[in-house]
Design a protein around this motif. Structure first.
Motif, PDB file in Angstrom:
ATOM      1  N   PRO A  21       0.821  -1.214   0.000  1.00 13.25           N
ATOM      2  CA  PRO A  21       0.000   0.000   0.000  1.00 13.25           C
ATOM      3  C   PRO A  21       0.854   1.263   0.000  1.00 13.25           C
ATOM      4  CG  PRO A  21      -0.894  -1.588   1.550  1.00 13.25           C
ATOM      5  CD  PRO A  21       0.419  -2.150   1.080  1.00 13.25           C
ATOM      6  N   GLY A  22       0.462   2.192  -0.869  1.00 16.21           N
ATOM      7  CA  GLY A  22       1.176   3.453  -0.982  1.00 16.21           C
ATOM      8  C   GLY A  22       2.315   3.433  -1.978  1.00 16.21           C
ATOM      9  N   ARG A  23       2.686   2.240  -2.484  1.00 14.80           N
ATOM     10  CA  ARG A  23       3.795   2.133  -3.436  1.00 14.80           C
ATOM     11  C   ARG A  23       3.332   1.690  -4.812  1.00 14.80           C
ATOM     12  NH1 ARG A  23       7.918  -1.018  -3.375  1.00 14.80           N
ATOM     13  NH2 ARG A  23       9.241   0.596  -4.280  1.00 14.80           N
ATOM     14  N   VAL A  24       2.130   1.141  -4.925  1.00 18.21           N
ATOM     15  CA  VAL A  24       1.656   0.627  -6.203  1.00 18.21           C
ATOM     16  C   VAL A  24       0.289   1.215  -6.523  1.00 18.21           C
ATOM     17  CG1 VAL A  24       2.943  -1.541  -6.140  1.00 18.21           C
ATOM     18  CG2 VAL A  24       0.693  -1.425  -5.071  1.00 18.21           C
ATOM     19  N   LYS A  25       0.062   1.395  -7.819  1.00 19.23           N
ATOM     20  CA  LYS A  25      -1.241   1.838  -8.322  1.00 19.23           C
ATOM     21  C   LYS A  25      -1.772   3.059  -7.575  1.00 19.23           C
ATOM     22  CE  LYS A  25      -1.075  -1.117 -11.454  1.00 19.23           C
ATOM     23  NZ  LYS A  25      -0.661  -0.600 -12.775  1.00 19.23           N
ATOM     24  N   THR A  26      -0.898   4.029  -7.365  1.00 15.98           N
ATOM     25  CA  THR A  26      -1.298   5.216  -6.611  1.00 15.98           C
ATOM     26  C   THR A  26      -2.318   6.056  -7.378  1.00 15.98           C
ATOM     27  OG1 THR A  26       0.651   6.381  -7.475  1.00 15.98           O
ATOM     28  CG2 THR A  26       0.856   5.307  -5.316  1.00 15.98           C
ATOM     29  N   ARG A  27      -2.382   5.897  -8.698  1.00 21.10           N
ATOM     30  CA  ARG A  27      -3.369   6.653  -9.463  1.00 21.10           C
ATOM     31  C   ARG A  27      -4.790   6.123  -9.264  1.00 21.10           C
ATOM     32  NH1 ARG A  27      -1.113   6.897 -15.467  1.00 21.10           N
ATOM     33  NH2 ARG A  27      -3.143   7.889 -15.799  1.00 21.10           N
ATOM     34  N   LEU A  28      -4.923   4.962  -8.624  1.00 19.49           N
ATOM     35  CA  LEU A  28      -6.259   4.465  -8.296  1.00 19.49           C
ATOM     36  C   LEU A  28      -6.857   5.174  -7.095  1.00 19.49           C
ATOM     37  CD1 LEU A  28      -5.817   0.611  -8.777  1.00 19.49           C
ATOM     38  CD2 LEU A  28      -6.883   2.233 -10.347  1.00 19.49           C
ATOM     39  N   THR A  29      -6.037   5.895  -6.354  1.00 22.50           N
ATOM     40  CA  THR A  29      -6.541   6.661  -5.216  1.00 22.50           C
ATOM     41  C   THR A  29      -6.867   8.075  -5.689  1.00 22.50           C
ATOM     42  OG1 THR A  29      -4.289   7.309  -4.606  1.00 22.50           O
ATOM     43  CG2 THR A  29      -5.153   5.312  -3.597  1.00 22.50           C
ATOM     44  N   PRO A  30      -7.839   8.758  -5.091  1.00 20.75           N
ATOM     45  CA  PRO A  30      -8.545   8.412  -3.853  1.00 20.75           C
ATOM     46  C   PRO A  30      -9.799   7.565  -4.047  1.00 20.75           C
ATOM     47  CG  PRO A  30      -9.156  10.617  -4.506  1.00 20.75           C
ATOM     48  CD  PRO A  30      -8.167  10.133  -5.536  1.00 20.75           C
ATOM     49  N   ALA A  31     -10.144   7.211  -5.307  1.00 17.25           N
ATOM     50  CA  ALA A  31     -11.322   6.355  -5.469  1.00 17.25           C
ATOM     51  C   ALA A  31     -11.148   5.056  -4.688  1.00 17.25           C
ATOM     52  CB  ALA A  31     -11.552   6.065  -6.948  1.00 17.25           C
ATOM     53  N   CYS A  32      -9.924   4.530  -4.692  1.00 19.95           N
ATOM     54  CA  CYS A  32      -9.575   3.392  -3.848  1.00 19.95           C
ATOM     55  C   CYS A  32      -8.727   3.881  -2.683  1.00 19.95           C
ATOM     56  CB  CYS A  32      -8.749   2.369  -4.638  1.00 19.95           C
ATOM     57  SG  CYS A  32      -9.590   1.570  -6.002  1.00 19.95           S
ATOM     58  N   THR A  33      -8.786   3.169  -1.585  1.00 19.84           N
ATOM     59  CA  THR A  33      -7.822   3.420  -0.531  1.00 19.84           C
ATOM     60  C   THR A  33      -6.476   2.835  -0.966  1.00 19.84           C
ATOM     61  OG1 THR A  33      -8.198   1.318   0.606  1.00 19.84           O
ATOM     62  CG2 THR A  33      -9.662   3.161   1.169  1.00 19.84           C
ATOM     63  N   PRO A  34      -5.368   3.251  -0.357  1.00 15.76           N
ATOM     64  CA  PRO A  34      -4.086   2.627  -0.694  1.00 15.76           C
ATOM     65  C   PRO A  34      -4.099   1.112  -0.518  1.00 15.76           C
ATOM     66  CG  PRO A  34      -3.727   4.649   0.538  1.00 15.76           C
ATOM     67  CD  PRO A  34      -5.202   4.403   0.566  1.00 15.76           C
ATOM     68  N   GLU A  35      -4.826   0.623   0.484  1.00 18.56           N
ATOM     69  CA  GLU A  35      -4.897  -0.821   0.706  1.00 18.56           C
ATOM     70  C   GLU A  35      -5.680  -1.510  -0.415  1.00 18.56           C
ATOM     71  OE1 GLU A  35      -3.693   1.214   4.186  1.00 18.56           O
ATOM     72  OE2 GLU A  35      -5.520   1.526   2.987  1.00 18.56           O
ATOM     73  N   GLN A  36      -6.770  -0.874  -0.866  1.00 18.36           N
ATOM     74  CA  GLN A  36      -7.524  -1.447  -1.981  1.00 18.36           C
ATOM     75  C   GLN A  36      -6.698  -1.436  -3.264  1.00 18.36           C
ATOM     76  OE1 GLN A  36     -10.957   1.132  -1.767  1.00 18.36           O
ATOM     77  NE2 GLN A  36     -12.247  -0.473  -0.876  1.00 18.36           N
ATOM     78  N   ALA A  37      -5.986  -0.341  -3.517  1.00 20.79           N
ATOM     79  CA  ALA A  37      -5.141  -0.261  -4.713  1.00 20.79           C
ATOM     80  C   ALA A  37      -4.088  -1.355  -4.693  1.00 20.79           C
ATOM     81  CB  ALA A  37      -4.490   1.118  -4.802  1.00 20.79           C
TER      82      ALA A  37
END
Length: 229
Positions: A21-37
């Protein structure tokens, strides 16, 4: 009678970041949480690894930034990514593959292709279809590429092809194709695929691969309307 040498099986590579979390797929946030991304990234990576595990190959290398976890399926050799930009890391990965299997073709795939089938890669890499191909190129819908293969990989060739190519831009694929052409390589195109960079991409890829781990993980986030759509 001269012996006929069998075509060496290809080396398959997947380049990836550990799904932290926080290192991958950061462009999916904020729609996703870092944990979901990170969970979506893990599902996409595992789908990709399991699919490529069914493609005939001599070696399977996971070129990883980070540490492997329980998500890693058997049959994959983990090697650490080199330093530098993505262009240098891709070139180094091909160099590593060439040192391990000097006469084998090598094909590298990104971590977020859960929609790609084994047949998409197995057929063009088969000995019967391989003749006459110097390189394989899989375009991404955003102008980049999801796969790159070299029939006779060396680190020198990979560096000449990749160093200086602007990564993650709409021109990435065009520049790389120009490099392949300038090197006199006969390029076989693979089908276009969508990289998962945005929530819209995630929805599209999940629809293309409804039975994948990735799609199931996205459906599990249905309680968040901005994610599930």
């Amino acid at each position: 009678m001269r012996a006929v040498l069998a075509a060496p099986p290809p080396t398959l590579l997947v380049i990836a970041k550990a799904p932290v979390p926080g290192r991958v797929k950061t462009r999916l946030t904020p729609a996703c949480t870092p944990e979901q991304a990170a969970a979506l990234a893990e599902a996409a990576l595992v789908d990709t690894l399991h699919t490529l595990a069914t493609v005939p190959a001599g070696r399977r290398l996971l070129v990883l930034d980070g540490e492997p976890g329980r998500w890693l399926p058997p049959g994959w050799q983990v090697i650490a990514q080199s330093g530098g930009g993505l262009d240098a890391r891709l070139a180094a990965a091909f160099g590593h593959a060439a040192r391990l299997a000097p006469h084998a073709p090598a094909l590298l795939v990104g971590m977020d292709t859960p929609q790609v089938s084994a047949a998409t890669l197995a057929e063009p890499l088969s000995p019967a279809r391989r003749a006459g191909a110097d390189a394989w190129y899989g375009p991404a819908s955003d102008g980049g590429f999801w796969a790159l293969g070299l029939a006779r990989p060396t680190e020198d060739l990979a560096r000449r092809l990749l160093l200086g190519v602007p990564m993650s831009t709409p021109d990435t694929g065009r520049v790389l194709l120009d490099r392949l052409g300038a090197a006199g390589l006969a390029v076989r195109r693979l089908p276009e695929a969508t990289d998962v960079d945005t929530v819209e991409d995630a929805r599209l890829v999940a629809a293309q691969a409804p039975h994948s781990r990735f799609a199931a993980r996205l459906r599990s986030f249905r309680a968040a309307p901005e994610v599930a759509g």
